[in-house]
Design an enzyme around this catalytic site. Structure first.
Site, PDB file in Angstrom:
ATOM      1  N   THR A   1      -4.801   6.420   0.174  1.00 18.69           N
ATOM      2  CA  THR A   1      -6.046   7.193   0.195  1.00 18.69           C
ATOM      3  C   THR A   1      -5.974   8.344  -0.797  1.00 18.69           C
ATOM      4  O   THR A   1      -5.069   9.167  -0.735  1.00 18.69           O
ATOM      5  CB  THR A   1      -6.275   7.757   1.612  1.00 18.69           C
ATOM      6  OG1 THR A   1      -6.141   6.692   2.535  1.00 18.69           O
ATOM      7  CG2 THR A   1      -7.647   8.390   1.722  1.00 18.69           C
TER       8      THR A   1
ATOM      9  N   THR B   1      -9.140  -5.842   3.874  1.00 16.19           N
ATOM     10  CA  THR B   1      -9.037  -4.898   2.758  1.00 16.19           C
ATOM     11  C   THR B   1     -10.007  -5.394   1.696  1.00 16.19           C
ATOM     12  O   THR B   1      -9.943  -6.557   1.300  1.00 16.19           O
ATOM     13  CB  THR B   1      -7.603  -4.858   2.190  1.00 16.19           C
ATOM     14  OG1 THR B   1      -6.695  -4.507   3.235  1.00 16.19           O
ATOM     15  CG2 THR B   1      -7.482  -3.846   1.057  1.00 16.19           C
TER      16      THR B   1
ATOM     17  N   GLN C   1      -3.750   2.188  15.172  1.00 14.71           N
ATOM     18  CA  GLN C   1      -2.670   2.777  14.367  1.00 14.71           C
ATOM     19  C   GLN C   1      -1.872   3.806  15.172  1.00 14.71           C
ATOM     20  O   GLN C   1      -0.637   3.822  15.146  1.00 14.71           O
ATOM     21  CB  GLN C   1      -3.298   3.436  13.127  1.00 14.71           C
ATOM     22  CG  GLN C   1      -2.293   3.936  12.098  1.00 14.71           C
ATOM     23  CD  GLN C   1      -2.994   4.502  10.855  1.00 14.71           C
ATOM     24  OE1 GLN C   1      -4.224   4.487  10.752  1.00 14.71           O
ATOM     25  NE2 GLN C   1      -2.213   4.997   9.916  1.00 14.71           N
TER      26      GLN C   1
ATOM     27  N   GLU D   1      -9.894  12.412   7.962  1.00 16.22           N
ATOM     28  CA  GLU D   1      -9.741  13.766   7.433  1.00 16.22           C
ATOM     29  C   GLU D   1     -11.038  14.555   7.521  1.00 16.22           C
ATOM     30  O   GLU D   1     -11.044  15.727   7.906  1.00 16.22           O
ATOM     31  CB  GLU D   1      -9.297  13.702   5.967  1.00 16.22           C
ATOM     32  CG  GLU D   1      -7.899  13.175   5.786  1.00 16.22           C
ATOM     33  CD  GLU D   1      -7.658  12.805   4.330  1.00 16.22           C
ATOM     34  OE1 GLU D   1      -7.560  13.700   3.501  1.00 16.22           O
ATOM     35  OE2 GLU D   1      -7.580  11.590   4.038  1.00 16.22           O
TER      36      GLU D   1
ATOM     37  N   GLU E   1     -10.640   3.787   3.721  1.00 15.19           N
ATOM     38  CA  GLU E   1      -9.748   4.586   2.880  1.00 15.19           C
ATOM     39  C   GLU E   1     -10.114   4.345   1.427  1.00 15.19           C
ATOM     40  O   GLU E   1     -10.123   3.198   0.957  1.00 15.19           O
ATOM     41  CB  GLU E   1      -8.274   4.239   3.139  1.00 15.19           C
ATOM     42  CG  GLU E   1      -7.792   4.712   4.506  1.00 15.19           C
ATOM     43  CD  GLU E   1      -6.283   4.619   4.703  1.00 15.19           C
ATOM     44  OE1 GLU E   1      -5.627   3.843   3.961  1.00 15.19           O
ATOM     45  OE2 GLU E   1      -5.772   5.325   5.595  1.00 15.19           O
TER      46      GLU E   1
ATOM     47  N   HIS F   1      -3.859  13.906   1.191  1.00 11.15           N
ATOM     48  CA  HIS F   1      -4.097  13.003   2.316  1.00 11.15           C
ATOM     49  C   HIS F   1      -2.916  13.049   3.287  1.00 11.15           C
ATOM     50  O   HIS F   1      -3.094  13.167   4.510  1.00 11.15           O
ATOM     51  CB  HIS F   1      -4.310  11.574   1.803  1.00 11.15           C
ATOM     52  CG  HIS F   1      -4.423  10.539   2.882  1.00 11.15           C
ATOM     53  ND1 HIS F   1      -5.521  10.444   3.708  1.00 11.15           N
ATOM     54  CD2 HIS F   1      -3.570   9.564   3.279  1.00 11.15           C
ATOM     55  CE1 HIS F   1      -5.339   9.442   4.558  1.00 11.15           C
ATOM     56  NE2 HIS F   1      -4.171   8.893   4.322  1.00 11.15           N
TER      57      HIS F   1
ATOM     58  N   TYR G   1       1.068   5.739  -0.648  1.00 16.51           N
ATOM     59  CA  TYR G   1       0.603   6.933   0.076  1.00 16.51           C
ATOM     60  C   TYR G   1       0.671   8.105  -0.904  1.00 16.51           C
ATOM     61  O   TYR G   1       1.333   9.095  -0.656  1.00 16.51           O
ATOM     62  CB  TYR G   1       1.573   7.129   1.260  1.00 16.51           C
ATOM     63  CG  TYR G   1       1.100   7.921   2.442  1.00 16.51           C
ATOM     64  CD1 TYR G   1      -0.114   7.671   3.058  1.00 16.51           C
ATOM     65  CD2 TYR G   1       1.918   8.920   2.996  1.00 16.51           C
ATOM     66  CE1 TYR G   1      -0.500   8.381   4.182  1.00 16.51           C
ATOM     67  CE2 TYR G   1       1.538   9.632   4.110  1.00 16.51           C
ATOM     68  CZ  TYR G   1       0.320   9.356   4.711  1.00 16.51           C
ATOM     69  OH  TYR G   1      -0.055  10.054   5.833  1.00 16.51           O
TER      70      TYR G   1
ATOM     71  N   ARG H   1      -7.941   3.441  13.453  1.00 15.92           N
ATOM     72  CA  ARG H   1      -7.100   4.618  13.725  1.00 15.92           C
ATOM     73  C   ARG H   1      -6.536   4.628  15.134  1.00 15.92           C
ATOM     74  O   ARG H   1      -5.436   5.150  15.351  1.00 15.92           O
ATOM     75  CB  ARG H   1      -7.908   5.893  13.487  1.00 15.92           C
ATOM     76  CG  ARG H   1      -8.450   6.061  12.084  1.00 15.92           C
ATOM     77  CD  ARG H   1      -7.342   6.095  11.049  1.00 15.92           C
ATOM     78  NE  ARG H   1      -7.880   6.348   9.710  1.00 15.92           N
ATOM     79  CZ  ARG H   1      -7.187   6.167   8.595  1.00 15.92           C
ATOM     80  NH1 ARG H   1      -5.929   5.734   8.649  1.00 15.92           N
ATOM     81  NH2 ARG H   1      -7.738   6.406   7.427  1.00 15.92           N
TER      82      ARG H   1
ATOM     83  N   ASP I   1       0.843  -1.193   0.000  1.00 13.46           N
ATOM     84  CA  ASP I   1       0.000   0.000   0.000  1.00 13.46           C
ATOM     85  C   ASP I   1       0.880   1.246   0.000  1.00 13.46           C
ATOM     86  O   ASP I   1       1.760   1.376   0.846  1.00 13.46           O
ATOM     87  CB  ASP I   1      -0.931  -0.008   1.214  1.00 13.46           C
ATOM     88  CG  ASP I   1      -2.114   0.923   1.018  1.00 13.46           C
ATOM     89  OD1 ASP I   1      -2.453   1.244  -0.137  1.00 13.46           O
ATOM     90  OD2 ASP I   1      -2.711   1.337   2.035  1.00 13.46           O
TER      91      ASP I   1
ATOM     92  N   LYS J   1      -4.151  -2.199  10.017  1.00 13.10           N
ATOM     93  CA  LYS J   1      -4.443  -2.214   8.585  1.00 13.10           C
ATOM     94  C   LYS J   1      -4.680  -3.610   8.031  1.00 13.10           C
ATOM     95  O   LYS J   1      -5.198  -3.745   6.926  1.00 13.10           O
ATOM     96  CB  LYS J   1      -3.240  -1.617   7.834  1.00 13.10           C
ATOM     97  CG  LYS J   1      -2.971  -0.159   8.137  1.00 13.10           C
ATOM     98  CD  LYS J   1      -3.944   0.710   7.392  1.00 13.10           C
ATOM     99  CE  LYS J   1      -3.481   2.147   7.395  1.00 13.10           C
ATOM    100  NZ  LYS J   1      -4.364   2.953   6.523  1.00 13.10           N
TER     101      LYS J   1
ATOM    102  N   ASP K   1      -9.093   0.278   2.074  1.00  4.83           N
ATOM    103  CA  ASP K   1      -8.117  -0.120   3.089  1.00  4.83           C
ATOM    104  C   ASP K   1      -8.680   0.244   4.464  1.00  4.83           C
ATOM    105  O   ASP K   1      -8.377   1.295   5.030  1.00  4.83           O
ATOM    106  CB  ASP K   1      -6.788   0.616   2.813  1.00  4.83           C
ATOM    107  CG  ASP K   1      -5.729   0.333   3.859  1.00  4.83           C
ATOM    108  OD1 ASP K   1      -5.819  -0.700   4.533  1.00  4.83           O
ATOM    109  OD2 ASP K   1      -4.806   1.166   3.987  1.00  4.83           O
TER     110      ASP K   1
ATOM    111  N   GLU L   1      -9.314   4.061  -2.153  1.00  6.48           N
ATOM    112  CA  GLU L   1      -8.084   3.810  -2.905  1.00  6.48           C
ATOM    113  C   GLU L   1      -8.403   3.092  -4.211  1.00  6.48           C
ATOM    114  O   GLU L   1      -9.495   2.535  -4.382  1.00  6.48           O
ATOM    115  CB  GLU L   1      -7.108   2.921  -2.103  1.00  6.48           C
ATOM    116  CG  GLU L   1      -6.766   3.478  -0.731  1.00  6.48           C
ATOM    117  CD  GLU L   1      -5.540   2.819  -0.100  1.00  6.48           C
ATOM    118  OE1 GLU L   1      -4.728   2.213  -0.850  1.00  6.48           O
ATOM    119  OE2 GLU L   1      -5.409   2.913   1.126  1.00  6.48           O
TER     120      GLU L   1
HETATM  121 MN    MN Z   1      -4.122   2.860   2.809  1.00  8.37          MN
END
Ligand code: MN
Length: 437
Positions: free
Chosen positions: A368, A266, A249, A382, A208, A144, A139, A246, A137, A262, A242, A210
């Site tokens: 994301t 998925t 994380q 966000e 997320e 983001h 970024y 949080r 994955d 994570k 994804d 994606e």
């Molecule tokens: Mn992701």
């Protein structure tokens, strides 16, 4: 990527549902999936979407319906996993696409053989279209990265390395699931402010938005893929959610990055839209002049000219309350893949620059895909500024993070004058309560 007769927006199919305005799967798209009739014990096999039907490629292969020149590619694409077809490379993919396009056009002689191999999409079930050996994955949205960075480091939202090196982490292939498979809210080690860490159900569950990129032939171990060859190693794209815990994380991510936050689930869409189908929607890749330009190994003239893709993306949220009231998912985000800071080709090249080998069917997540404005944010983290500003839905419900019973649906399509609409279908899953032994 050149336009050819398969992209002609005037093409009409004998599968009449493919000709309807707003259809995700017109004759110019021809995405691949692996399917069988829902509830059956039939063998899984490859299929191509056309209108509201699936063309059964195993049926077409049994009848040798596309001629001897296409038989090897057709047989590979008709398997219960598409890795062998992905390994064949762009000439085979393109040859089969052309043959399918011609065979599905109005007036095609192949209609007589193929029409018995059509199955309604709403009577099919899907599985992962390939055996995914490795999932990475990235970024790639600077918006983001900046939005999330601001929550953790208000003075220094974007790390210095972001504009030089495509950031990513190795994800977990075993917990990939196809759209429609629901999952339990994960539990994990959390630390509430002022308290000791404890094992608890995730309280800050997020999605997320994606795209997933499937690798084609891949590279021998030790041999990097150069930018000019990178797109020959991309079979196609899907939607990817994804799911992210949080709170897990925040406690676990330093110093080695995401782990259990994570890798519990998925979700990907069943249909893979080929890179060739997206050719009309390629667009320039540019960098703001004040930003560092990509290093030479991540640059090419073709990448600058049309390395990006204008894929319109949307997120819908349907709470349990909305579902009970018969309300459709509410659209909470619209954005485009064209805002990505790194292109697909740059991800392939960077991933292999050290000699790491990509295998057919490997999956790369884009990260994301938030766009530049608040309405284009691709995660609740966000939208709610870390849970501080609840999102109010049209029915009066509010959300900071996902609750049990919430369904998230991702959708994507390309559309512009002078080209056929290319849709991705949907990527959907519902959050079940935390697992109870
Ligand atoms: Mn992701």
């Amino acid at each position: 990527m050149q336009l050819n007769e398969t992209h002609d927006p005037a093409l009409v199919s004998w599968v009449t549902s493919a000709n309807a305005a707003g259809c995700d799967f017109p004759l110019q798209n021809l995405p691949f999936a692996v399917f069988r009739r829902a509830g059956s014990q039939e063998p899984w096999r490859g299929g191509v979407a056309i209108g509201d039907r699936i063309l059964d490629l195993a049926h077409a292969a049994d009848l040798k319906a596309l001629g001897s020149a296409q038989q090897a590619a057709l047989q590979a694409a008709s398997q219960g996993e598409l890795n062998a077809f992905m390994a064949m490379g762009p000439a085979a993919w393109s040859g089969l696409r052309l043959a399918l396009s011609r065979a599905l056009r109005e007036g095609a002689a192949e209609q007589r053989l193929l029409q018995d191999g059509l199955i309604a999409q709403d009577q099919a079930e899907y599985r992962l279209p390939a055996r995914v050996g490795d999932y990475t994955d990235f970024y790639t949205s600077v918006h983001h990265a900046t939005n999330v960075g601001r929550l953790f480091r208000p003075d220094n939202p974007l790390m210095e390395n972001y504009k030089w090196v495509p950031i990513g982490y190795h994800g977990r292939a075993s917990s990939l699931r196809v759209s429609g498979v629901d999952f339990h809210r994960p539990q994990g080690q959390l630390r509430a402010p002022g308290a000791d860490p404890a094992l608890q159900p995730c309280a800050r569950l997020d999605y997320e938005l994606e795209l997933g990129i499937y690798a084609g032939p891949g590279n021998p171990w030790g041999q990097p893929i150069r930018m000019q060859d990178a797109e020959d190693h991309i079979f196609g794209l899907c939607l990817l959610n994804d799911w992210s815990a949080r709170d897990v994380q925040a406690w676990e991510y330093q110093p080695l990055g995401p782990f259990l936050a994570k890798n519990f689930a998925t979700t990907i869409s069943p249909w893979i839209v080929t890179l060739e189908a997206l050719a009309p929607y390629r667009t320039a890749f540019t960098r703001p002049p004040e930003d560092p330009q990509p290093l030479p190994y991540l640059s090419s003239a073709a990448n600058s000219a049309h390395g990006a893709v204008d894929i319109r993306l949307a997120v819908g949220l349907q709470t349990q309350g909305m579902r009970a009231a018969g309300l459709a998912p509410e659209l909470i985000t619209r954005t485009s893949y064209r805002h990505a800071y790194w292109t697909m080709a740059q991800l392939i090249t960077h991933h292999t620059v050290n000699g790491c080998d990509l295998q057919p069917g490997d999956l790369l997540g884009t990260g994301t895909l938030s766009g530049p404005t608040p309405g284009e944010a691709g995660a609740l983290l966000e939208i709610t500024e870390g849970g501080k500003k609840p999102l109010t839905l049209a029915n009066g419900e509010t959300r900071t993070f996902l609750q049990d019973g919430d369904a998230v649906v991702l959708r994507a399509h390309c559309e512009k004058p002078g080209a056929a609409r290319i849709g991705f279908g949907e990527c959907l899953a519902t959050v079940l309560p935390a697992y109870q032994a």
